[in-house]
Structure formats: structure tokens, C-alpha cells
Design a protein around this motif. Structure first.
Motif, PDB file in Angstrom:
ATOM      1  N   ARG A   1       4.958  -5.114  -0.409  1.00 34.59           N
ATOM      2  CA  ARG A   1       6.226  -4.513   0.027  1.00 34.59           C
ATOM      3  C   ARG A   1       7.386  -5.041  -0.815  1.00 34.59           C
ATOM      4  O   ARG A   1       8.290  -4.291  -1.187  1.00 34.59           O
TER       5      ARG A   1
ATOM      6  N   GLY B   1      -4.431 -10.543   4.732  1.00 32.17           N
ATOM      7  CA  GLY B   1      -4.000  -9.167   4.497  1.00 32.17           C
ATOM      8  C   GLY B   1      -2.530  -8.969   4.809  1.00 32.17           C
ATOM      9  O   GLY B   1      -1.826  -8.238   4.096  1.00 32.17           O
ATOM     10  N   TRP B   2      -2.056  -9.630   5.856  1.00 34.09           N
ATOM     11  CA  TRP B   2      -0.636  -9.548   6.213  1.00 34.09           C
ATOM     12  C   TRP B   2       0.234 -10.158   5.120  1.00 34.09           C
ATOM     13  O   TRP B   2       1.285  -9.613   4.760  1.00 34.09           O
ATOM     14  N   LEU B   3      -0.192 -11.288   4.552  1.00 36.41           N
ATOM     15  CA  LEU B   3       0.536 -11.889   3.438  1.00 36.41           C
ATOM     16  C   LEU B   3       0.531 -10.954   2.233  1.00 36.41           C
ATOM     17  O   LEU B   3       1.540 -10.823   1.527  1.00 36.41           O
TER      18      LEU B   3
ATOM     19  N   TYR C   1       0.297  -7.688   2.282  1.00 36.09           N
ATOM     20  CA  TYR C   1       1.176  -6.558   2.575  1.00 36.09           C
ATOM     21  C   TYR C   1       2.633  -6.933   2.315  1.00 36.09           C
ATOM     22  O   TYR C   1       3.404  -6.143   1.743  1.00 36.09           O
ATOM     23  N   GLY C   2       3.016  -8.142   2.709  1.00 35.02           N
ATOM     24  CA  GLY C   2       4.382  -8.593   2.466  1.00 35.02           C
ATOM     25  C   GLY C   2       4.703  -8.679   0.983  1.00 35.02           C
ATOM     26  O   GLY C   2       5.795  -8.308   0.547  1.00 35.02           O
TER      27      GLY C   2
ATOM     28  N   GLN D   1       2.828 -21.862   6.647  1.00 33.73           N
ATOM     29  CA  GLN D   1       2.090 -20.881   5.860  1.00 33.73           C
ATOM     30  C   GLN D   1       0.969 -21.527   5.063  1.00 33.73           C
ATOM     31  O   GLN D   1      -0.106 -20.948   4.914  1.00 33.73           O
TER      32      GLN D   1
ATOM     33  N   LEU E   1      -7.298 -10.952   8.421  1.00 33.34           N
ATOM     34  CA  LEU E   1      -6.096 -10.225   8.834  1.00 33.34           C
ATOM     35  C   LEU E   1      -4.833 -10.970   8.417  1.00 33.34           C
ATOM     36  O   LEU E   1      -3.844 -10.358   7.999  1.00 33.34           O
ATOM     37  N   TYR E   2      -4.862 -12.288   8.518  1.00 35.03           N
ATOM     38  CA  TYR E   2      -3.684 -13.070   8.115  1.00 35.03           C
ATOM     39  C   TYR E   2      -3.448 -12.957   6.608  1.00 35.03           C
ATOM     40  O   TYR E   2      -2.315 -12.741   6.161  1.00 35.03           O
TER      41      TYR E   2
ATOM     42  N   SER F   1      -8.866 -10.542   1.456  1.00 35.22           N
ATOM     43  CA  SER F   1      -8.930 -10.059   2.840  1.00 35.22           C
ATOM     44  C   SER F   1      -9.991  -8.972   2.989  1.00 35.22           C
ATOM     45  O   SER F   1     -10.816  -9.008   3.912  1.00 35.22           O
TER      46      SER F   1
END
Length: 210
Positions: free
Chosen positions: A90, A82-84, A86-87, A115, A79-80, A197
Motif C-alpha cells: 500500500r 501478510g498484513w505487513l 499489505y502495508g 513488530q 496472516l501477520y 505468507s
């Protein structure tokens, strides 16, 4: 007596360091700010030191052998990452050139350090790599002092590699080159994070669904 062990382990670790992965992607994403990139390099190296220490002392083996705990580590890590990802994706879609204003305001060594530690330490593939590598190469006869030196060797090699990478990518010349391909770089790094991820989540879900 242990010279061949140090040389072999160091060579294998350098090959792993040179392979593209989340750690390299993080340095690439952070290199717009030298302090942040260097912080990420230090954080990744500290996480590698922890992985090596845990593996050499058997802690990582205990984690990998506890199904519920290891599943939790895998999910949180995926999840972490994946969050990176996504950023990064974006940022690739943003109409603004270069890095976002928010990232510019957060170009600190401490942010990069956090990080870096999180990206490597929460990556279950890194945990399994060190468990497999060190378990195969470091026999029970190897004493505590030598094990400590081996962990420090991996830390030093990681720090030199990622430190040089962070420094070289944050030079003015490198920044001019990277600025021309900022969106593609964000896209590639974002996809890399997402693929890692997704693969971790898929590997975790398949045994549960069986």
C-alpha cells in the motif's frame, strides 16, 4: 570441550541472519526512524532468544508435534506477515514520497520492539529452523548451563547483526540513498512478506486438502 559447538552453531546462525527474509525486510521498512529500527532489532533478537530457549528445552518440539497447535501458529504467523506485506505494498502505491505520515507518527522504539518480536516469533519457518538446527547439533549430553549459554550466544549475535544493520541503514547518508528508491523498496519488502505468507498458508493447506 564445547568450543567447536559454539563456533559451529554461531557460524551457521550468522549465515542464516545474513539471508534475506522477513526480519531483514522489517529493519528495512523501519529504518526511516532510528529508534523504531533499533527497537525492531531488539525485538527480533528477543524472539530469537525465545525460539532458541524453547528449542533447547523441547517446548518448540512439542508445539511442532501437536498438529492443531502448530497449524494455528502457522496460520496466525502467515496472516501477520501478510498484513505487513499489505502495508508495504500500500505504501508502494501511495503517491506520497517516502514513508506515510502514519508511519512517521509511529516511529517509536516500542513499536519497533513489538513488530520485531511478532515478526520473528510468529514466523513458523523460524521455529522449524531452530528446532532442526539445535536438535541436530545439541545432544542430550549437553547440560543446562551450556544450553543457556548457547541461547545467549544466538541472542548476542542477532542483536549485534540487526543492531548494526538498523544503525547503518538509519544514517543520513543511507537515508538519502534509500529515499531515491522508496517505492521499489516498499514493493520488494511487501512482495517478500507476501511470498513468505503465501508459502506458509500453502504448506498448511496442502496436507489438509489431501
Amino acid at each position: 570441550m564445547y568450543i567447536s559447538l559454539f563456533l559451529t552453531l554461531g557460524a551457521m546462525h550468522l549465515v542464516a541472519l545474513a539471508s534475506p527474509g522477513p526480519d531483514f525486510a522489517l529493519i528495512l521498512r523501519s529504518c526511516h526512524h532510528r529508534a523504531r529500527a533499533l527497537g525492531a532489532a531488539i525485538g527480533i533478537s528477543l524472539a530469537i532468544l525465545l525460539h532458541a530457549t524453547f528449542s533447547l528445552t523441547g517446548i518448540s518440539l512439542l508445539i511442532a508435534g501437536a498438529p492443531l497447535l502448530f497449524t494455528l501458529v502457522r496460520v496466525v504467523g502467515a496472516l501477520y506477515l501478510g498484513w505487513l506485506g499489505y502495508g508495504a505494498l500500500r505504501a508502494a502505491r501511495s503517491r506520497q514520497s517516502g514513508f506515510s505520515a502514519q508511519e512517521g507518527a509511529q516511529g517509536s522504539l516500542l513499536l519497533g520492539l513489538r513488530q520485531g518480536v511478532a515478526t520473528n516469533l510468529l514466523n513458523p519457518k523460524a521455529l522449524l529452523f531452530f528446532v532442526g538446527l539445535l536438535a541436530a547439533m545439541v545432544t542430550p549430553e549437553v547440560g543446562t548451563g551450556v544450553r543457556l549459554l548457547l541461547a545467549l550466544e544466538l541472542f548476542a549475535l542477532s542483536l549485534v547483526w540487526f543492531g548494526l544493520l538498523a544503525w547503518s541503514l538509519s544514517t543520513a547518508r543511507a537515508q538519502r540513498l534509500l529515499a531515491r528508491a522508496q517505492r521499489p523498496l516498499n514493493l520488494v519488502t511487501g512482495l517478500l512478506f507476501m511470498v513468505v505468507s503465501g508459502s506458509i498458508l500453502l504448506e498448511t493447506a496442502l496436507p489438509l486438502a489431501a
